[in-house]
Design an enzyme around this catalytic site. Structure first.
Site, PDB file in Angstrom:
ATOM      1  N   GLU A  41       0.875  -1.181   0.000  1.00 44.20           N
ATOM      2  CA  GLU A  41       0.000   0.000   0.000  1.00 44.20           C
ATOM      3  C   GLU A  41       0.898   1.212   0.000  1.00 44.20           C
ATOM      4  O   GLU A  41       1.620   1.463   0.963  1.00 44.20           O
ATOM      5  CB  GLU A  41      -0.911   0.010   1.236  1.00 44.20           C
ATOM      6  CG  GLU A  41      -1.756   1.279   1.326  1.00 44.20           C
ATOM      7  CD  GLU A  41      -2.454   1.447   2.682  1.00 44.20           C
ATOM      8  OE1 GLU A  41      -2.803   0.433   3.324  1.00 44.20           O
ATOM      9  OE2 GLU A  41      -2.646   2.605   3.088  1.00 44.20           O
ATOM     10  N   ARG A  45       1.178  10.458   0.204  1.00 43.88           N
ATOM     11  CA  ARG A  45       1.546  11.508   1.169  1.00 43.88           C
ATOM     12  C   ARG A  45       2.783  12.281   0.748  1.00 43.88           C
ATOM     13  O   ARG A  45       3.298  13.080   1.511  1.00 43.88           O
ATOM     14  CB  ARG A  45       1.801  10.896   2.551  1.00 43.88           C
ATOM     15  CG  ARG A  45       0.564  10.304   3.155  1.00 43.88           C
ATOM     16  CD  ARG A  45       0.815   9.760   4.545  1.00 43.88           C
ATOM     17  NE  ARG A  45      -0.123   8.702   4.808  1.00 43.88           N
ATOM     18  CZ  ARG A  45      -0.029   7.843   5.817  1.00 43.88           C
ATOM     19  NH1 ARG A  45       0.968   7.919   6.660  1.00 43.88           N
ATOM     20  NH2 ARG A  45      -0.936   6.909   5.975  1.00 43.88           N
ATOM     21  N   LYS A 129     -10.514  -1.826   6.431  1.00 44.88           N
ATOM     22  CA  LYS A 129      -9.335  -1.471   7.219  1.00 44.88           C
ATOM     23  C   LYS A 129      -9.837  -0.929   8.565  1.00 44.88           C
ATOM     24  O   LYS A 129     -10.732  -0.076   8.587  1.00 44.88           O
ATOM     25  CB  LYS A 129      -8.560  -0.404   6.450  1.00 44.88           C
ATOM     26  CG  LYS A 129      -7.488   0.338   7.228  1.00 44.88           C
ATOM     27  CD  LYS A 129      -6.653   1.177   6.257  1.00 44.88           C
ATOM     28  CE  LYS A 129      -5.766   2.160   7.008  1.00 44.88           C
ATOM     29  NZ  LYS A 129      -4.620   2.605   6.198  1.00 44.88           N
TER      30      LYS A 129
HETATM   31  C1  3PG Z   1      -1.600   4.072   7.774  1.00 41.73           C
HETATM   32  O1  3PG Z   1      -1.635   4.982   6.981  1.00 41.73           O
HETATM   33  O2  3PG Z   1      -2.294   3.072   7.629  1.00 41.73           O
HETATM   34  C2  3PG Z   1      -0.734   4.228   8.976  1.00 41.73           C
HETATM   35  O3  3PG Z   1       0.017   5.380   8.889  1.00 41.73           O
HETATM   36  C3  3PG Z   1       0.151   3.071   9.249  1.00 41.73           C
HETATM   37  O4  3PG Z   1       0.281   3.064  10.612  1.00 41.73           O
HETATM   38  P1  3PG Z   1       1.657   2.714  11.359  1.00 41.73           P
HETATM   39  O5  3PG Z   1       2.668   3.726  10.866  1.00 41.73           O
HETATM   40  O6  3PG Z   1       1.334   2.908  12.818  1.00 41.73           O
HETATM   41  O7  3PG Z   1       2.013   1.319  11.009  1.00 41.73           O
END
Ligand code: 3PG
Length: 213
Positions: A41, A45, A129
């Site tokens: 994924e 950003r 999700k």
């Molecule tokens: C996302 O966008 O799904 C999160 O930023 C991922 O979360 P994590 O950095 O805590 O794994």
């Protein structure tokens, strides 16, 4: 077609990856595959995220590449044009959901409440999700909502680690977890693809102990 159940079954962990430099796109995707992870994924950003997405879609056909952090219909369309094979949003609005569902690829919407789960179920999606998984209630929360919502499969993401993943993957309604820990910023900046492969190998060795099929 829009349901993302098949995406949740590719790997026990969906790496959530933010790429600042498009030159890192192909190596990071190959490093994940070398570690046994067949899905990525890519978050929208960074300014160059769509360039990285296109590079992976074109040059690493073995990995299933999706676009994350979809907040607007325009981003969803641009991601599909760049080669995204699935779409992930951190949350849901009926407006965004309905637009994403017109694009004819799997959609993995983020939810954190029972009402949001029901909004998505009304549109026929059963793979969701759970975000942000840790702060929103962790495995206990998902275990509790599994009884009234037995048809839903979750990919908890947000605050999940190699250590906390088994607590989620032992639930009947969790098919995989998501997380950014497979691609640490320092490893990316140093082109340390072996590090990414090792982290991917650990993650791909996790097992879903009670997942119903
Ligand atoms: C996302 O966008 O799904 C999160 O930023 C991922 O979360 P994590 O950095 O805590 O794994």
């Amino acid at each position: 077609m829009a349901d993302a159940t098949s995406v949740l079954h590719v790997s026990p962990v969906i790496p959530v990856v933010t790429i600042a430099d498009p030159q890192h796109a192909v190596p990071v995707a190959r490093a994940l595959i070398d570690g046994g992870v067949g899905v990525i994924e890519l978050t929208l950003r960074t300014d160059s995220a769509l360039t990285s997405l296109k590079l992976i879609a074109e040059e690493v056909p073995d990995i299933l590449v999706g676009a994350g952090t979809i907040l607007t219909p325009g981003q969803a369309e641009a991601a599909v044009a760049a080669g995204a094979q699935f779409l992930v949003s951190p949350g849901v609005t009926p407006f965004l959901l309905d637009h994403m569902l017109q694009l004819d690829i799997p959609v993995l919407p983020g939810v954190a409440t029972v009402g949001e789960v029901m909004t998505v179920l009304e549109r026929g999606l059963k793979a969701l999700k759970f975000f942000p998984a840790g702060p929103a209630g962790g495995p206990e929360y998902l275990a509790a909502i599994g009884a009234p919502l037995p048809d839903v499969l979750f990919c908890p993401t947000g605050g999940v680690s190699l250590e906390s993943a088994p607590g989620y993957l032992s639930l009947t309604n969790v098919a995989c977890v998501g997380g950014s820990w497979l691609t640490p910023r320092a490893a990316m900046e140093n082109n340390d693809w072996e590090k990414v492969t090792n982290l991917a190998r650990e993650a791909s060795g996790l097992t879903r102990t009670r997942l119903r099929h």
